[in-house]
Motif scaffolding. Structure first.
Motif, PDB file in Angstrom:
ATOM      1  N   UNK A   1      21.741 -46.388 -55.219  1.00  0.00           N
ATOM      2  CA  UNK A   1      20.611 -46.412 -55.990  1.00  0.00           C
ATOM      3  C   UNK A   1      19.471 -47.390 -55.590  1.00  0.00           C
ATOM      4  N   UNK A   2      19.893 -48.339 -54.629  1.00  0.00           N
ATOM      5  CA  UNK A   2      18.945 -48.899 -53.852  1.00  0.00           C
ATOM      6  C   UNK A   2      18.513 -50.165 -54.689  1.00  0.00           C
ATOM      7  N   UNK A   3      17.364 -49.885 -55.426  1.00  0.00           N
ATOM      8  CA  UNK A   3      16.794 -51.174 -56.141  1.00  0.00           C
ATOM      9  C   UNK A   3      17.609 -51.530 -57.558  1.00  0.00           C
ATOM     10  N   UNK A   4      16.992 -52.491 -58.171  1.00  0.00           N
ATOM     11  CA  UNK A   4      17.602 -53.053 -59.359  1.00  0.00           C
ATOM     12  C   UNK A   4      16.743 -51.967 -60.733  1.00  0.00           C
ATOM     13  N   UNK A   5      15.789 -51.418 -60.345  1.00  0.00           N
ATOM     14  CA  UNK A   5      15.061 -50.599 -61.552  1.00  0.00           C
ATOM     15  C   UNK A   5      14.494 -49.171 -60.959  1.00  0.00           C
ATOM     16  N   UNK A   6      14.703 -48.147 -62.120  1.00  0.00           N
ATOM     17  CA  UNK A   6      14.137 -47.112 -61.889  1.00  0.00           C
ATOM     18  C   UNK A   6      12.756 -46.910 -62.839  1.00  0.00           C
ATOM     19  N   UNK A   7      11.751 -46.477 -62.476  1.00  0.00           N
ATOM     20  CA  UNK A   7      10.650 -46.465 -63.104  1.00  0.00           C
ATOM     21  C   UNK A   7       9.818 -45.108 -63.010  1.00  0.00           C
ATOM     22  N   UNK A   8       9.991 -44.328 -64.108  1.00  0.00           N
ATOM     23  CA  UNK A   8       9.504 -42.677 -63.512  1.00  0.00           C
ATOM     24  C   UNK A   8       7.887 -42.846 -64.417  1.00  0.00           C
ATOM     25  N   UNK A   9       6.917 -41.952 -63.679  1.00  0.00           N
ATOM     26  CA  UNK A   9       5.771 -41.916 -64.031  1.00  0.00           C
ATOM     27  C   UNK A   9       5.587 -40.165 -64.421  1.00  0.00           C
ATOM     28  N   UNK A  10       5.135 -39.802 -65.386  1.00  0.00           N
ATOM     29  CA  UNK A  10       5.260 -38.330 -65.813  1.00  0.00           C
ATOM     30  C   UNK A  10       3.944 -38.037 -66.433  1.00  0.00           C
ATOM     31  N   UNK A  11       3.718 -36.667 -65.857  1.00  0.00           N
ATOM     32  CA  UNK A  11       2.441 -36.065 -66.514  1.00  0.00           C
ATOM     33  C   UNK A  11       2.773 -34.262 -66.321  1.00  0.00           C
ATOM     34  N   UNK A  12       2.217 -33.831 -67.713  1.00  0.00           N
ATOM     35  CA  UNK A  12       2.473 -32.471 -67.652  1.00  0.00           C
ATOM     36  C   UNK A  12       1.826 -31.786 -68.823  1.00  0.00           C
ATOM     37  N   UNK A  13       2.209 -30.348 -69.054  1.00  0.00           N
ATOM     38  CA  UNK A  13       1.427 -29.458 -70.160  1.00  0.00           C
ATOM     39  C   UNK A  13       2.364 -28.585 -70.390  1.00  0.00           C
ATOM     40  N   UNK A  14       2.215 -28.713 -71.928  1.00  0.00           N
ATOM     41  CA  UNK A  14       3.241 -27.513 -72.878  1.00  0.00           C
ATOM     42  C   UNK A  14       2.287 -26.470 -73.228  1.00  0.00           C
ATOM     43  N   UNK A  15       2.671 -25.547 -73.061  1.00  0.00           N
ATOM     44  CA  UNK A  15       2.068 -24.085 -73.746  1.00  0.00           C
ATOM     45  C   UNK A  15       2.724 -23.173 -74.217  1.00  0.00           C
ATOM     46  N   UNK A  16       2.592 -22.400 -75.467  1.00  0.00           N
ATOM     47  CA  UNK A  16       3.585 -21.575 -75.817  1.00  0.00           C
ATOM     48  C   UNK A  16       3.483 -20.084 -75.131  1.00  0.00           C
ATOM     49  N   UNK A  17       4.947 -19.779 -74.849  1.00  0.00           N
ATOM     50  CA  UNK A  17       5.016 -18.354 -74.019  1.00  0.00           C
ATOM     51  C   UNK A  17       5.807 -17.722 -75.045  1.00  0.00           C
ATOM     52  N   UNK A  18       5.338 -16.644 -75.727  1.00  0.00           N
ATOM     53  CA  UNK A  18       5.851 -15.717 -76.640  1.00  0.00           C
ATOM     54  C   UNK A  18       6.575 -16.664 -77.696  1.00  0.00           C
ATOM     55  N   UNK A  19       7.903 -16.445 -77.847  1.00  0.00           N
ATOM     56  CA  UNK A  19       8.410 -17.352 -79.030  1.00  0.00           C
ATOM     57  C   UNK A  19       8.977 -18.701 -78.412  1.00  0.00           C
ATOM     58  N   UNK A  20       8.892 -18.982 -77.172  1.00  0.00           N
ATOM     59  CA  UNK A  20       9.052 -20.081 -76.834  1.00  0.00           C
ATOM     60  C   UNK A  20       8.089 -21.037 -76.143  1.00  0.00           C
ATOM     61  N   UNK A  21       8.681 -21.927 -75.505  1.00  0.00           N
ATOM     62  CA  UNK A  21       7.371 -23.030 -74.955  1.00  0.00           C
ATOM     63  C   UNK A  21       7.720 -23.475 -73.563  1.00  0.00           C
ATOM     64  N   UNK A  22       6.706 -23.575 -72.869  1.00  0.00           N
ATOM     65  CA  UNK A  22       6.907 -23.596 -71.120  1.00  0.00           C
ATOM     66  C   UNK A  22       5.952 -25.084 -71.090  1.00  0.00           C
ATOM     67  N   UNK A  23       7.082 -25.737 -70.431  1.00  0.00           N
ATOM     68  CA  UNK A  23       6.592 -27.383 -70.115  1.00  0.00           C
ATOM     69  C   UNK A  23       6.761 -27.335 -68.587  1.00  0.00           C
ATOM     70  N   UNK A  24       5.478 -27.845 -67.944  1.00  0.00           N
ATOM     71  CA  UNK A  24       5.483 -27.896 -66.601  1.00  0.00           C
ATOM     72  C   UNK A  24       4.759 -29.230 -66.460  1.00  0.00           C
ATOM     73  N   UNK A  25       5.095 -29.862 -65.069  1.00  0.00           N
ATOM     74  CA  UNK A  25       4.675 -31.187 -64.777  1.00  0.00           C
ATOM     75  C   UNK A  25       5.361 -31.795 -63.417  1.00  0.00           C
ATOM     76  N   UNK A  26       4.872 -33.100 -63.271  1.00  0.00           N
ATOM     77  CA  UNK A  26       5.380 -33.813 -62.130  1.00  0.00           C
ATOM     78  C   UNK A  26       6.067 -35.155 -62.618  1.00  0.00           C
TER      79      UNK A  26
END
Length: 327
Positions: free
Chosen positions: A138-163
Protein backbone atom coordinates in the motif's frame (compact mmCIF):
# COMPACT_ATOMS: atom_id res chain seq x y z
CA UNK A 1 -89.12 29.53 20.98
CA UNK A 2 -85.66 30.38 22.18
CA UNK A 3 -85.90 28.06 25.18
CA UNK A 4 -87.48 25.30 23.09
CA UNK A 5 -84.67 25.17 20.45
CA UNK A 6 -81.74 25.60 22.85
CA UNK A 7 -81.42 21.88 23.65
CA UNK A 8 -81.45 21.02 19.93
CA UNK A 9 -78.78 23.61 19.13
CA UNK A 10 -76.65 22.38 22.03
CA UNK A 11 -76.93 18.76 20.87
CA UNK A 12 -75.91 19.69 17.32
CA UNK A 13 -72.93 21.65 18.57
CA UNK A 14 -71.85 18.73 20.77
CA UNK A 15 -72.11 16.31 17.81
CA UNK A 16 -69.93 18.59 15.67
CA UNK A 17 -67.32 18.82 18.41
CA UNK A 18 -67.20 15.04 18.78
CA UNK A 19 -67.02 14.49 15.03
CA UNK A 20 -64.26 17.04 14.32
CA UNK A 21 -61.33 15.17 15.91
CA UNK A 22 -62.20 11.99 14.00
CA UNK A 23 -62.31 13.84 10.67
CA UNK A 24 -59.04 15.61 11.46
CA UNK A 25 -57.33 12.30 12.19
CA UNK A 26 -58.54 10.90 8.88
CA UNK A 27 -57.19 13.92 7.01
CA UNK A 28 -53.79 13.70 8.68
CA UNK A 29 -53.55 9.99 7.92
CA UNK A 30 -54.35 10.54 4.26
CA UNK A 31 -51.82 13.36 3.98
CA UNK A 32 -49.13 11.29 5.67
CA UNK A 33 -49.73 8.37 3.33
CA UNK A 34 -49.06 10.50 0.27
CA UNK A 35 -49.13 9.32 -3.35
CA UNK A 36 -47.57 6.03 -4.23
CA UNK A 37 -44.51 6.30 -6.55
CA UNK A 38 -43.81 2.97 -8.24
CA UNK A 39 -40.32 4.15 -9.24
CA UNK A 40 -39.15 4.70 -5.65
CA UNK A 41 -38.45 2.22 -2.89
CA UNK A 42 -40.67 3.07 0.03
CA UNK A 43 -39.03 3.35 3.43
CA UNK A 44 -40.30 0.79 5.96
CA UNK A 45 -42.93 2.11 8.34
CA UNK A 46 -41.93 2.76 11.90
CA UNK A 47 -43.60 1.01 14.81
CA UNK A 48 -45.51 4.20 15.68
CA UNK A 49 -46.76 4.60 12.11
CA UNK A 50 -47.89 0.99 11.96
CA UNK A 51 -49.71 1.25 15.26
CA UNK A 52 -51.43 4.51 14.24
CA UNK A 53 -53.07 3.05 11.13
CA UNK A 54 -56.02 0.69 11.86
CA UNK A 55 -55.61 -2.58 10.00
CA UNK A 56 -59.23 -2.67 8.82
CA UNK A 57 -59.34 0.87 7.38
CA UNK A 58 -58.95 1.18 3.61
CA UNK A 59 -57.24 4.05 1.75
CA UNK A 60 -60.64 5.24 0.49
CA UNK A 61 -61.93 5.54 4.04
CA UNK A 62 -58.97 7.73 4.95
CA UNK A 63 -59.59 10.16 2.06
CA UNK A 64 -61.55 13.31 3.04
CA UNK A 65 -64.59 14.27 0.96
CA UNK A 66 -62.86 17.45 -0.26
CA UNK A 67 -59.20 17.18 -1.21
CA UNK A 68 -56.94 19.73 0.50
CA UNK A 69 -55.67 22.54 -1.71
CA UNK A 70 -51.91 22.78 -2.32
CA UNK A 71 -51.31 26.51 -2.39
CA UNK A 72 -47.91 26.14 -4.11
CA UNK A 73 -49.46 24.13 -6.94
CA UNK A 74 -52.52 26.41 -7.20
CA UNK A 75 -50.36 29.53 -7.44
CA UNK A 76 -47.77 27.98 -9.76
CA UNK A 77 -45.08 28.05 -7.07
CA UNK A 78 -44.05 24.39 -7.07
CA UNK A 79 -40.67 23.73 -5.48
CA UNK A 80 -38.03 23.17 -8.15
CA UNK A 81 -35.43 20.43 -7.95
CA UNK A 82 -32.09 22.07 -7.09
CA UNK A 83 -29.57 22.12 -9.94
CA UNK A 84 -26.72 21.17 -7.60
CA UNK A 85 -26.89 18.59 -4.81
CA UNK A 86 -24.29 17.45 -2.30
CA UNK A 87 -24.16 13.94 -0.81
CA UNK A 88 -21.61 12.09 1.23
CA UNK A 89 -20.83 9.41 3.78
CA UNK A 90 -18.44 8.38 6.55
CA UNK A 91 -17.61 4.76 7.41
CA UNK A 92 -15.78 2.70 9.97
CA UNK A 93 -14.70 -0.66 8.50
CA UNK A 94 -12.99 -3.66 10.07
CA UNK A 95 -10.69 -4.06 7.02
CA UNK A 96 -10.19 -1.96 3.88
CA UNK A 97 -10.35 -4.43 0.98
CA UNK A 98 -9.61 -3.10 -2.51
CA UNK A 99 -10.63 -5.72 -5.07
CA UNK A 100 -10.27 -8.42 -2.46
CA UNK A 101 -6.83 -7.38 -1.17
CA UNK A 102 -6.36 -5.68 2.22
CA UNK A 103 -4.93 -2.16 2.13
CA UNK A 104 -4.97 -1.64 5.91
CA UNK A 105 -2.88 -4.59 7.16
CA UNK A 106 -6.21 -6.37 7.84
CA UNK A 107 -6.91 -3.69 10.43
CA UNK A 108 -9.67 -1.12 10.88
CA UNK A 109 -9.99 1.89 8.59
CA UNK A 110 -11.84 5.20 8.70
CA UNK A 111 -13.23 6.24 5.34
CA UNK A 112 -15.34 9.05 3.96
CA UNK A 113 -16.10 11.25 1.00
CA UNK A 114 -18.61 13.51 -0.69
CA UNK A 115 -19.99 14.12 -4.17
CA UNK A 116 -21.27 17.31 -5.81
CA UNK A 117 -23.77 16.50 -8.57
CA UNK A 118 -25.38 18.69 -11.22
CA UNK A 119 -28.82 18.05 -12.69
CA UNK A 120 -27.18 17.62 -16.12
CA UNK A 121 -25.60 14.39 -14.88
CA UNK A 122 -22.08 15.71 -14.29
CA UNK A 123 -20.51 15.16 -10.86
CA UNK A 124 -17.23 15.54 -8.99
CA UNK A 125 -16.22 14.01 -5.69
CA UNK A 126 -13.51 12.81 -3.39
CA UNK A 127 -13.00 9.79 -1.13
CA UNK A 128 -10.30 8.83 1.34
CA UNK A 129 -9.12 6.06 3.67
CA UNK A 130 -6.19 5.31 5.93
CA UNK A 131 -3.77 2.59 4.73
CA UNK A 132 -1.29 0.18 6.26
CA UNK A 133 1.61 2.62 5.86
CA UNK A 134 5.23 2.28 4.77
CA UNK A 135 6.84 -1.13 4.90
CA UNK A 136 3.69 -3.05 3.99
CA UNK A 137 1.60 -3.35 0.84
CA UNK A 138 0.00 0.00 0.00
CA UNK A 139 2.98 2.34 0.37
CA UNK A 140 1.68 5.51 2.02
CA UNK A 141 -0.45 6.02 5.12
CA UNK A 142 -3.44 7.41 3.24
CA UNK A 143 -5.33 7.06 -0.02
CA UNK A 144 -7.16 10.07 -1.45
CA UNK A 145 -9.24 9.63 -4.61
CA UNK A 146 -10.40 12.47 -6.87
CA UNK A 147 -13.39 11.54 -9.03
CA UNK A 148 -15.18 13.18 -11.97
CA UNK A 149 -17.88 11.61 -14.08
CA UNK A 150 -21.15 11.85 -15.96
CA UNK A 151 -24.38 9.86 -15.63
CA UNK A 152 -26.96 9.51 -18.38
CA UNK A 153 -30.00 7.29 -18.95
CA UNK A 154 -29.58 4.42 -21.39
CA UNK A 155 -32.84 2.62 -22.13
CA UNK A 156 -34.21 1.47 -18.78
CA UNK A 157 -30.81 1.75 -17.10
CA UNK A 158 -28.07 4.27 -16.29
CA UNK A 159 -24.58 4.65 -17.74
CA UNK A 160 -21.99 6.14 -15.41
CA UNK A 161 -18.60 7.06 -16.94
CA UNK A 162 -15.69 8.92 -15.45
CA UNK A 163 -12.13 9.06 -14.17
CA UNK A 164 -10.65 8.27 -10.77
CA UNK A 165 -7.25 9.66 -9.76
CA UNK A 166 -5.75 7.55 -6.97
CA UNK A 167 -3.43 9.68 -4.83
CA UNK A 168 -1.18 8.64 -1.94
CA UNK A 169 -0.24 11.76 0.05
CA UNK A 170 3.25 11.75 1.59
CA UNK A 171 4.13 8.80 -0.63
CA UNK A 172 6.29 8.75 -3.74
CA UNK A 173 4.70 10.47 -6.74
CA UNK A 174 5.14 7.33 -8.87
CA UNK A 175 2.47 5.56 -6.82
CA UNK A 176 -0.34 7.88 -8.03
CA UNK A 177 -2.32 6.66 -11.03
CA UNK A 178 -5.46 7.39 -13.05
CA UNK A 179 -8.19 4.95 -14.06
CA UNK A 180 -11.11 5.32 -16.48
CA UNK A 181 -14.38 3.57 -15.65
CA UNK A 182 -17.80 2.84 -17.10
CA UNK A 183 -20.72 1.34 -15.17
CA UNK A 184 -24.02 0.22 -16.65
CA UNK A 185 -26.75 -0.39 -14.07
CA UNK A 186 -30.41 -1.36 -14.19
CA UNK A 187 -33.02 -3.63 -12.66
CA UNK A 188 -34.55 -6.97 -13.56
CA UNK A 189 -37.63 -7.35 -11.41
CA UNK A 190 -36.53 -6.95 -7.77
CA UNK A 191 -32.83 -7.42 -8.60
CA UNK A 192 -30.44 -4.55 -9.25
CA UNK A 193 -27.54 -5.29 -11.60
CA UNK A 194 -24.33 -3.36 -12.35
CA UNK A 195 -21.59 -4.17 -14.86
CA UNK A 196 -18.26 -2.33 -14.49
CA UNK A 197 -15.26 -1.90 -16.78
CA UNK A 198 -12.24 -0.02 -15.37
CA UNK A 199 -9.11 0.56 -17.40
CA UNK A 200 -5.90 2.25 -16.25
CA UNK A 201 -3.58 3.16 -19.17
CA UNK A 202 0.15 2.50 -18.95
CA UNK A 203 1.67 4.33 -15.98
CA UNK A 204 4.71 3.96 -13.73
CA UNK A 205 2.54 3.19 -10.70
CA UNK A 206 1.33 0.05 -12.49
CA UNK A 207 4.74 -0.94 -13.79
CA UNK A 208 6.59 -4.18 -13.14
CA UNK A 209 9.46 -2.58 -11.20
CA UNK A 210 10.26 -5.57 -9.01
CA UNK A 211 8.87 -8.70 -10.70
CA UNK A 212 9.01 -12.22 -9.40
CA UNK A 213 12.46 -13.24 -10.66
CA UNK A 214 15.94 -11.72 -11.11
CA UNK A 215 14.99 -8.87 -13.48
CA UNK A 216 14.45 -5.41 -11.97
CA UNK A 217 13.13 -2.61 -14.18
CA UNK A 218 12.57 0.70 -12.32
CA UNK A 219 10.44 3.10 -14.34
CA UNK A 220 8.54 0.35 -16.18
CA UNK A 221 5.02 1.29 -17.25
CA UNK A 222 2.10 -1.16 -17.45
CA UNK A 223 -1.69 -0.92 -17.74
CA UNK A 224 -4.48 -2.65 -15.83
CA UNK A 225 -7.97 -3.91 -16.67
CA UNK A 226 -10.69 -4.64 -14.12
CA UNK A 227 -14.08 -6.22 -14.91
CA UNK A 228 -16.81 -6.60 -12.29
CA UNK A 229 -20.43 -7.60 -11.86
CA UNK A 230 -22.64 -6.71 -8.89
CA UNK A 231 -26.16 -7.73 -7.90
CA UNK A 232 -28.45 -6.52 -5.12
CA UNK A 233 -31.77 -7.79 -3.83
CA UNK A 234 -33.88 -5.69 -1.43
CA UNK A 235 -36.09 -7.84 0.79
CA UNK A 236 -39.64 -6.54 0.57
CA UNK A 237 -41.01 -5.20 3.82
CA UNK A 238 -37.63 -5.21 5.55
CA UNK A 239 -34.71 -2.73 5.63
CA UNK A 240 -32.37 -5.44 4.35
CA UNK A 241 -30.48 -5.72 1.06
CA UNK A 242 -28.50 -8.77 -0.06
CA UNK A 243 -25.41 -8.17 -2.21
CA UNK A 244 -23.10 -10.22 -4.44
CA UNK A 245 -19.94 -9.21 -6.30
CA UNK A 246 -17.37 -10.80 -8.59
CA UNK A 247 -14.35 -9.09 -10.15
CA UNK A 248 -11.47 -9.96 -12.47
CA UNK A 249 -8.11 -8.14 -12.52
CA UNK A 250 -5.58 -8.27 -15.35
CA UNK A 251 -2.33 -6.36 -14.85
CA UNK A 252 1.37 -6.74 -14.08
CA UNK A 253 2.45 -9.86 -12.14
CA UNK A 254 4.95 -8.13 -9.84
CA UNK A 255 5.29 -5.08 -7.62
CA UNK A 256 5.46 -1.46 -8.64
CA UNK A 257 7.12 1.48 -6.86
CA UNK A 258 7.15 1.18 -3.05
CA UNK A 259 5.77 -2.36 -3.22
CA UNK A 260 2.38 -1.39 -4.61
CA UNK A 261 0.34 -3.23 -7.22
CA UNK A 262 -3.23 -3.22 -8.48
CA UNK A 263 -2.96 -6.82 -9.71
CA UNK A 264 -0.03 -8.29 -7.72
CA UNK A 265 -0.24 -11.77 -9.27
CA UNK A 266 -1.05 -10.56 -12.78
CA UNK A 267 -4.56 -12.02 -13.12
CA UNK A 268 -6.93 -13.06 -10.35
CA UNK A 269 -10.59 -13.14 -9.31
CA UNK A 270 -12.16 -11.55 -6.24
CA UNK A 271 -15.69 -12.03 -4.95
CA UNK A 272 -17.92 -11.21 -2.00
CA UNK A 273 -21.34 -11.96 -0.53
CA UNK A 274 -22.86 -9.48 1.88
CA UNK A 275 -25.87 -7.88 3.51
CA UNK A 276 -26.82 -4.27 4.30
CA UNK A 277 -29.22 -3.40 7.10
CA UNK A 278 -30.67 0.10 7.51
CA UNK A 279 -32.05 0.31 11.08
CA UNK A 280 -32.70 4.05 10.78
CA UNK A 281 -32.54 6.53 7.95
CA UNK A 282 -29.00 7.43 6.79
CA UNK A 283 -27.37 4.65 8.82
CA UNK A 284 -26.23 1.35 7.25
CA UNK A 285 -24.78 -1.70 8.98
CA UNK A 286 -22.95 -4.08 6.65
CA UNK A 287 -21.26 -7.45 6.70
CA UNK A 288 -19.58 -9.21 3.77
CA UNK A 289 -17.57 -12.34 3.16
CA UNK A 290 -14.61 -11.39 0.91
CA UNK A 291 -12.17 -13.73 -0.83
CA UNK A 292 -9.84 -14.11 -3.86
CA UNK A 293 -8.33 -17.01 -5.80
CA UNK A 294 -4.76 -15.85 -5.00
CA UNK A 295 -3.02 -18.93 -3.61
CA UNK A 296 -0.71 -18.99 -0.62
CA UNK A 297 2.16 -19.95 -2.95
CA UNK A 298 1.54 -16.85 -5.10
CA UNK A 299 1.37 -14.65 -2.01
CA UNK A 300 4.67 -16.10 -0.72
CA UNK A 301 6.47 -14.92 -3.87
CA UNK A 302 5.56 -11.31 -3.01
CA UNK A 303 6.44 -11.32 0.68
CA UNK A 304 7.08 -9.30 2.76
CA UNK A 305 5.11 -6.69 0.80
CA UNK A 306 2.09 -8.94 0.30
CA UNK A 307 1.63 -9.80 3.96
CA UNK A 308 0.47 -8.30 7.23
CA UNK A 309 2.98 -7.34 9.90
CA UNK A 310 2.11 -10.68 11.50
CA UNK A 311 3.11 -12.49 8.29
CA UNK A 312 -0.36 -13.48 7.05
CA UNK A 313 -1.43 -13.10 3.42
CA UNK A 314 -3.50 -9.96 2.81
CA UNK A 315 -5.65 -11.67 0.17
CA UNK A 316 -7.07 -14.53 2.23
CA UNK A 317 -10.77 -14.91 3.05
CA UNK A 318 -12.30 -12.70 5.71
CA UNK A 319 -15.56 -11.15 6.88
CA UNK A 320 -15.62 -7.36 6.74
CA UNK A 321 -17.96 -5.36 8.97
CA UNK A 322 -18.79 -1.69 8.52
CA UNK A 323 -20.95 1.13 9.85
CA UNK A 324 -21.81 3.93 7.43
CA UNK A 325 -23.56 7.25 8.02
CA UNK A 326 -24.71 9.12 4.93
CA UNK A 327 -26.28 12.45 4.08
Amino acid sequence: MTIRFAPAISAAALACCLASPAFAAETDAATAAGPVDDTAIAAPATADETAAAPANVTRAALTPAIAPVDLKTATGQEEETPAITVSGSASLVSDYRFRGVSQSDEGMAVQGGFTISHSSGFYVGTWGSNLAGWGTFGGANMELDLIAGFKLPVGEGTLDTGLTWYMYPNGASETDFAELYAKLSGTVGPIGLTATVAYAPKQEALGNWDPVGPTVDPGDKEDNLYLAGDATYAIEGAPVTLKAHIGYSDGNPGLGPNGTSVAPTGTYFDWSLGVDVVPIEHLTLSAAYVDTDISEAEANLLRPNFATLAGDSISDATVVFSVTASF
